[in-house]
Motif scaffolding. Sequence first.
Motif, short mmCIF file in Angstrom:
data_model
loop_
_atom_site.label_atom_id
_atom_site.label_comp_id
_atom_site.label_asym_id
_atom_site.label_seq_id
_atom_site.Cartn_x
_atom_site.Cartn_y
_atom_site.Cartn_z
N GLN A 48 -1.01 -11.03 -9.34
CA GLN A 48 -1.31 -9.59 -9.30
C GLN A 48 -0.47 -8.89 -8.23
O GLN A 48 0.03 -7.79 -8.46
CB GLN A 48 -2.81 -9.37 -9.00
CG GLN A 48 -3.66 -9.36 -10.24
CD GLN A 48 -3.23 -8.27 -11.22
OE1 GLN A 48 -3.10 -7.11 -10.87
NE2 GLN A 48 -3.00 -8.65 -12.46
N VAL A 49 -0.31 -9.54 -7.09
CA VAL A 49 0.54 -8.96 -6.04
C VAL A 49 1.92 -8.69 -6.62
O VAL A 49 2.48 -7.60 -6.47
CB VAL A 49 0.63 -9.90 -4.81
CG1 VAL A 49 1.69 -9.40 -3.84
CG2 VAL A 49 -0.72 -10.00 -4.11
N ARG A 50 2.46 -9.69 -7.30
CA ARG A 50 3.81 -9.56 -7.84
C ARG A 50 3.87 -8.46 -8.91
O ARG A 50 4.78 -7.63 -8.91
CB ARG A 50 4.26 -10.90 -8.44
CG ARG A 50 5.72 -10.90 -8.85
CD ARG A 50 6.12 -12.25 -9.44
NE ARG A 50 7.53 -12.26 -9.83
CZ ARG A 50 8.53 -12.52 -8.98
NH1 ARG A 50 8.29 -12.80 -7.72
NH2 ARG A 50 9.79 -12.51 -9.40
N GLY A 109 -3.61 -6.66 -4.96
CA GLY A 109 -3.53 -8.04 -5.42
C GLY A 109 -4.15 -9.01 -4.42
O GLY A 109 -4.78 -9.99 -4.81
N LEU A 110 -3.98 -8.69 -3.13
CA LEU A 110 -4.60 -9.53 -2.09
C LEU A 110 -6.11 -9.47 -2.21
O LEU A 110 -6.80 -10.47 -2.08
CB LEU A 110 -4.18 -9.05 -0.70
CG LEU A 110 -2.71 -9.14 -0.32
CD1 LEU A 110 -2.48 -8.62 1.09
CD2 LEU A 110 -2.23 -10.59 -0.44
N MET A 146 -5.53 4.82 -11.99
CA MET A 146 -4.70 3.69 -11.58
C MET A 146 -5.53 2.58 -10.95
O MET A 146 -5.43 1.41 -11.33
CB MET A 146 -3.67 4.15 -10.55
CG MET A 146 -2.50 4.89 -11.14
SD MET A 146 -1.32 5.23 -9.82
CE MET A 146 -1.04 6.95 -10.09
N PHE A 147 -6.35 2.94 -9.98
CA PHE A 147 -7.11 1.92 -9.26
C PHE A 147 -8.13 1.24 -10.18
O PHE A 147 -8.25 0.01 -10.18
CB PHE A 147 -7.86 2.53 -8.06
CG PHE A 147 -6.95 3.21 -7.07
CD1 PHE A 147 -5.62 2.83 -6.94
CD2 PHE A 147 -7.43 4.23 -6.26
CE1 PHE A 147 -4.78 3.45 -6.03
CE2 PHE A 147 -6.60 4.85 -5.35
CZ PHE A 147 -5.27 4.47 -5.23
N LEU A 148 -8.86 2.07 -10.93
CA LEU A 148 -9.92 1.51 -11.76
C LEU A 148 -9.35 0.62 -12.85
O LEU A 148 -9.96 -0.40 -13.21
CB LEU A 148 -10.77 2.63 -12.35
CG LEU A 148 -11.57 3.45 -11.31
CD1 LEU A 148 -12.20 4.67 -11.95
CD2 LEU A 148 -12.65 2.58 -10.65
N SER A 149 -8.16 1.00 -13.36
CA SER A 149 -7.59 0.17 -14.42
C SER A 149 -7.27 -1.22 -13.89
O SER A 149 -7.54 -2.22 -14.57
CB SER A 149 -6.34 0.84 -15.01
OG SER A 149 -5.32 0.98 -14.04
N VAL A 150 -6.71 -1.28 -12.67
CA VAL A 150 -6.40 -2.59 -12.10
C VAL A 150 -7.69 -3.40 -11.92
O VAL A 150 -7.75 -4.58 -12.29
CB VAL A 150 -5.68 -2.45 -10.74
CG1 VAL A 150 -5.40 -3.84 -10.16
CG2 VAL A 150 -4.38 -1.68 -10.91
N MET A 151 -8.70 -2.76 -11.36
CA MET A 151 -9.96 -3.45 -11.09
C MET A 151 -10.61 -3.92 -12.38
O MET A 151 -11.07 -5.05 -12.50
CB MET A 151 -10.93 -2.54 -10.34
CG MET A 151 -10.42 -2.08 -9.00
SD MET A 151 -10.10 -3.48 -7.90
CE MET A 151 -9.44 -2.67 -6.47
#
Lengths: 275, 257, 319
Positions: free
Chosen positions: A67-69, A59-60, B37-42
Amino acid sequence: MSGMNQAPTHRFWLPNRGVLVQSIALGIAEFRTFYTLRAWLAGWFVRVLAQVAFFASIGLLLHSKDQVRYLLVGNAVALVCLEATVVVLTMAAERFQGTLELLATSPVGPVTVLLGRGLNWVLTGVVSSALTLTLLLLVFGQTLSVPGLLGCLPVLLLIGLTSHFYGSALGAITLRFPRVEWMVLNVGFMMPMTLSGVNVPVSFWPTPLAALAQVFPVTHGLAAIRTILSGGSMSHALGQAALEPMVGMGWLVIGALLYRRMVESSRRRGSLGLF
Amino acid sequence: MNILRVIAASCRMQVAETRRVPAQMLILATSPLFAAMFLSVMKRNGDPTVLTNAVFAPALISLWFMSLDLGGGMISNERWQATLEGLIGSPSRLGAVVFGRIIAVVGLAALTFVESYVMARLVFRMDVRIVHPLVFVLTLVVTLFAMAGTATALAGLFVLSRNVLLFQNSMTYPFYILGGVLVPVSLLPFWAQPVTRVFFLSWSSDLVRASMRTDAPGWAWQLAVVAVLGAAGLVGGLVLIERVVRRVTATGSAAMA
Amino acid sequence: MTDLAVEVRGLRRVYQARRGAPEARTALDGIDLDVVPGQIHGLLGPNGAGKTTLVKILSTVLLPTEGTARVLGYDVVEHRQDVRTRIGTVFGSERGLYARVSVRRNLLFWASLYGLSGRVGRHRTEQLIERVGLAERADDRVEELSKGMVQRVHLARGLIGDPRMVFLDEPTTGLDPVAALDFRALLGELLAEGRTFLLTTHDLDEAAALCAEVTVIDRGTLLMTSNVRDVGRRLAAPDRVDFDAEDNMVLEKLRGSGLVNGVSELDKPGRYRAEATSKESLTSVIRLLADEGITSLSTSPPTLEEVYLQLVGDRGMAV
């Protein structure tokens, strides 16, 4: 012989209270030899704090406090699932030590005993989740309300129990395929971590995956916790939380069926003992 | 040279054993999940400048996880199989056997880079462009060497400790952070930075990202740092393993008090 | 330099106290031992006598606390690398090999550890596989083999570096009689190639059948070293005479003569054994029996088993 077979099959489904208490006690005793408080703090708790901080820090990178939360709450709640599914290892160890053979032939039926074993992980999971959530919300400068956090506790317990049943079902698979327990455990808890709304909302995923997420632990409980923490309506949160134990019951039935099949087929092939 | 032959034979032995127990290569199953997981967030947040941070993070995570796993199990496994005495009583060095086995696993672990690429490119339909292929390939090679060296050091260290599982566990995520696999260490608090710089992964992570950007200044000396850290791990590991051997021959037991 | 294959002088080994073993334990307490090259030397003793400790020191995986040990002229502490390249060790356990991979893969691996180049290593591996009779099973995983076959793999492993000195630590323990017999036959062949063997065993028949010399140790001390054929003479026990007798008259006469310690019946009905009080009285006993018209008599020294029993009692026999 058929008459003899009836009894264990019948009791298979009925947890025997005395045995359940005993096996919980045994689980806690084993647990205490494995974990001292210091070891827990220095080893495990540092790891789970770092795990949640790692995801929250994405999130950072995105320069977004929301997003962080989102990531922090999701990953902190996922911890209880991670710890509760460790029961997979307990079951594999049972097989490895050869005690499974004894359990399978004992009159109470192994489900009773296995339900009790590993419940300790549910409790520590709730503690890990709650502590991590509180600490990191503070560290990352997020708002938090004490009533909100307290409201999360029962839901965390529900997620823990559901994950325990889920883990027990996965554990049954390891009985058939030795040496896969770590693989099953890791893939096991990473599925809900991926799909159950921990890092992105369930709706992000294509419909089939989003549908699959409905039957994993965490999905409904986490939704309820997000509602509670954001001060949403209580009835809405209750409705979401109520789905979590239903998923748990589903996994319990699947686990028990799988378990019986595994024991039966292992008995036929004579592979219940060591390898 | 005989030591190279021993390393090669140990490498082949490890491959043969891994083929029997594919579950040992746990990371090949978990790395696509990390990628998801990572790609979904991005992808959901749609910031193209940080997308590159996520692409090879699963591979870097898997490499470190594998080092811990290997380091913890390598010598204990020989002990359990009662082959440790045979190894110690042979004219060759135990360290060469350990390093050879580690190389095999590291080689297999490199497949997680392919997995990461496939997940980003084909599953998440992302535009992954490696701008400096040479930097990327060199980074990969030197990073794998550094990981093998570090795993050798861990193999020597973990034999000396009683609660290996606890160490392994507590060295996963804290080191993913210190290694800057996803969030560059330059974003960490200033006091944490010196610590991260003795950890090869922090340099490797920067290099991997640099190879995907148009500018990649100073990559040569950064590569050198990774190589030196890896070599230091290897030498330290071999010394520690010799100490383990000496202890076994002196006390008659590999069990660590 | 000596010509002995093994030369041990005043060897002591003390295991320090540690977790799980709170008291220091003396496993070897001043052992001397000579092993002549080109033969099988038996090392006998009950469990915990110190046999395995001695083998571990000689094969350089354990340091002595005091004393010296030389193998093929090289000191096991000072010149351990010279020792290692010249010896092989065969452990009598199902473990000690990489169970999940094939026989061939195991041997190739150990070949490289003993410094054999690829081609030489492959050649040596095939030769040994043939030698120990596992050609048909060479591609099977070790965990799929029977105990007897695993033991052959152990032997092949021990021989991979073409050692002149081989240590065999209880190699036939747990083998069924047929497998044990096969294993012994194989050892006999290997002996003919001019190697020296030090064999630890519980099995006295095995020692009697294979060994030229035997050493008995117990509680870390050496009780006896002897040529197997002469082993009976080492004992201060009287000599015996076995004979057939049809009536008790003879037995009474013997017992009353003062020449014997006792007369006992043997397994076969009508066959008896008299123990003479001394070498001199043995002659008188034979004369007495001959006067009674008994011709089917034979004298025999005590067997290895009897010597062993006298030395260490019956501990370690039930294995």
